[in-house]
Design a protein around this motif. Structure first.
Motif, PDB file in Angstrom:
ATOM      1  N   LYS A 133      -3.441  -9.168  -1.836  1.00  0.00           N
ATOM      2  CA  LYS A 133      -3.475  -8.594  -0.489  1.00  0.00           C
ATOM      3  C   LYS A 133      -2.550  -9.388   0.437  1.00  0.00           C
ATOM      4  CE  LYS A 133      -6.667  -7.371   3.244  1.00  0.00           C
ATOM      5  NZ  LYS A 133      -8.082  -7.387   3.694  1.00  0.00           N
ATOM      6  N   GLN A 134      -2.554 -10.710   0.298  1.00  0.00           N
ATOM      7  CA  GLN A 134      -1.688 -11.557   1.115  1.00  0.00           C
ATOM      8  C   GLN A 134      -0.213 -11.288   0.813  1.00  0.00           C
ATOM      9  OE1 GLN A 134      -3.456 -15.289  -0.090  1.00  0.00           O
ATOM     10  NE2 GLN A 134      -4.539 -15.529   1.862  1.00  0.00           N
ATOM     11  N   SER A 162       0.981  -8.301  -0.408  1.00  0.00           N
ATOM     12  CA  SER A 162       1.305  -6.939   0.025  1.00  0.00           C
ATOM     13  C   SER A 162       1.460  -6.820   1.538  1.00  0.00           C
ATOM     14  CB  SER A 162       0.249  -5.940  -0.473  1.00  0.00           C
ATOM     15  OG  SER A 162      -1.002  -6.180   0.136  1.00  0.00           O
ATOM     16  N   ASN A 163       0.746  -7.670   2.304  1.00  0.00           N
ATOM     17  CA  ASN A 163       0.873  -7.587   3.763  1.00  0.00           C
ATOM     18  C   ASN A 163       1.990  -8.485   4.304  1.00  0.00           C
ATOM     19  OD1 ASN A 163      -0.167 -10.232   3.995  1.00  0.00           O
ATOM     20  ND2 ASN A 163      -2.238  -9.516   4.431  1.00  0.00           N
ATOM     21  N   GLY A 164       2.719  -9.131   3.397  1.00  0.00           N
ATOM     22  CA  GLY A 164       3.888  -9.900   3.802  1.00  0.00           C
ATOM     23  C   GLY A 164       3.620 -11.326   4.221  1.00  0.00           C
ATOM     24  N   THR A 165       2.398 -11.811   4.033  1.00  0.00           N
ATOM     25  CA  THR A 165       2.077 -13.186   4.419  1.00  0.00           C
ATOM     26  C   THR A 165       2.817 -14.192   3.551  1.00  0.00           C
ATOM     27  OG1 THR A 165      -0.133 -12.548   5.193  1.00  0.00           O
ATOM     28  CG2 THR A 165       0.197 -14.873   4.663  1.00  0.00           C
ATOM     29  N   LYS A 171       4.056 -16.276   8.280  1.00  0.00           N
ATOM     30  CA  LYS A 171       4.839 -16.260   7.040  1.00  0.00           C
ATOM     31  C   LYS A 171       4.716 -17.610   6.358  1.00  0.00           C
ATOM     32  CE  LYS A 171       7.629 -14.442   4.036  1.00  0.00           C
ATOM     33  NZ  LYS A 171       7.200 -13.308   3.191  1.00  0.00           N
ATOM     34  N   PRO A 226       0.840  -1.204   0.000  1.00  0.00           N
ATOM     35  CA  PRO A 226       0.000   0.000   0.000  1.00  0.00           C
ATOM     36  C   PRO A 226       0.871   1.248   0.000  1.00  0.00           C
ATOM     37  CG  PRO A 226       0.161  -0.872   2.219  1.00  0.00           C
ATOM     38  CD  PRO A 226       0.905  -1.844   1.339  1.00  0.00           C
ATOM     39  N   ASP A 230       5.479   4.403   8.880  1.00  0.00           N
ATOM     40  CA  ASP A 230       6.231   3.233   8.430  1.00  0.00           C
ATOM     41  C   ASP A 230       7.661   3.308   8.950  1.00  0.00           C
ATOM     42  OD1 ASP A 230       3.979   2.450   7.119  1.00  0.00           O
ATOM     43  OD2 ASP A 230       4.709   2.944   5.111  1.00  0.00           O
ATOM     44  N   LYS A 260      -4.075 -18.888   3.439  1.00  0.00           N
ATOM     45  CA  LYS A 260      -4.623 -18.439   4.718  1.00  0.00           C
ATOM     46  C   LYS A 260      -4.473 -19.528   5.781  1.00  0.00           C
ATOM     47  CE  LYS A 260      -8.881 -16.782   6.902  1.00  0.00           C
ATOM     48  NZ  LYS A 260     -10.317 -16.466   6.687  1.00  0.00           N
TER      49      LYS A 260
END
Length: 277
Positions: A176-177, A179-182, A218, A33, A39, A204
């Motif tokens: 989305k997963q 971009s959020n680092g998952t 992770k 994002p 940040d 997930k």
């Protein structure tokens, strides 16, 4: 109408522009994002900038950093993180008045500006991620650039450009997963190609399992334990794709498209057979 240089402090190729005269170009920033002042990397950059302030001849406070890039209308095209960090530095009492800048060529088209942004992003302190680069490449495709032209501009192979576009084409939840680092973009793409619409749910679940074991959400390729639904035919297609670069661009493009189409059909067929077992 006065141009942005007419409002600058000094008149050189690299000139000093007032922070108040810089405009943000709508939907231009490729970061996913978009960065925030809170940040960690922006905070660290702000601290570094605070140590590089200088008092200019006119008594105003400037800063010794790489110049930002603005177009002839004063809209920022490169340097969003630097500007955000300077704003944070000012919030903490620095009172930086101006910063070094260069302008895009007046003859530059929108595609030229986007291409230049993509090139610059590879050499900065925080390069664009594959997901972010995929978004920029998609912009260039929409502006009429070919995959071969983009690859040549940024010094990459056409296959790499295809991979970026594949990442950009993934489902919204998967992106989305990423971009959020998952999960990494590469692992998410592999999962998407092998599991189709089930990929996001698989990641997930793997993230929840990983959190229970390590405390971190992770996901790696190893943590995605499941029955291999990648047909052997798909692996053969991947080998064909690997050597497609040996052919002229038109043939390489055709080989890639056909392999991708066949692979999707094979994965769908295999997934359906797995559900029936």
């Amino acid at each position: 109408m006065a141009g942005i240089k007419d409002k600058s402090v000094g008149r050189k190729d690299i000139f000093q522009v007032k922070i108040s005269d810089i405009k943000l170009k709508p939907r231009w920033n490729a970061r996913v994002p978009p960065p925030l002042k809170t940040d960690e990397d922006i905070v660290l950059l702000s601290r570094a900038i605070a140590k590089r302030t200088v008092i200019r001849k006119d008594g105003t406070i400037g800063v010794d950093i790489d110049p930002i890039v603005i177009d002839c209308d004063g809209e920022l095209t490169d340097g969003h993180r630097r500007l955000l960090a300077i704003e944070l530095t000012n919030d903490n009492g620095a009172n930086i008045f101006c910063l070094p800048a260069v302008t895009e060529s007046r003859a530059a088209t929108e595609a030229d500006k986007v291409t230049t942004m993509l090139i610059r992003s590879g050499g900065g302190s925080k390069p664009l991620t594959p997901l972010e680069m995929g978004g920029v490449v998609k912009r260039l495709i929409d502006l009429g650039q070919t995959k071969e032209e983009i690859a040549e501009y940024i010094g990459k192979t056409t296959k790499y450009i295809h991979k970026l576009l594949d990442i950009q084409a993934m489902a919204k939840e998967l992106k989305k997963q990423v971009s959020n680092g998952t999960v990494s973009a590469s692992t998410a793409l592999d999962e998407y190609k092998s599991s189709g619409d089930q990929a996001a749910d698989n990641i997930k679940k793997a993230a929840e399992d990983a959190e229970g074991k390590t405390g971190k959400k992770k996901v790696t390729k190893k943590s995605l334990k499941k029955k291999d639904v990648t047909p052997p035919e798909s692996k053969a297609l991947a080998t064909i794709e690997k050597w497609a670069y040996k052919y002229i661009p038109e043939v390489e493009e055709k080989i890639y498209d056909l392999c991708n189409e066949l692979n999707n059909l094979l994965v769908d067929k295999n997934l359906n057979e797995t559900k029936d077992d």
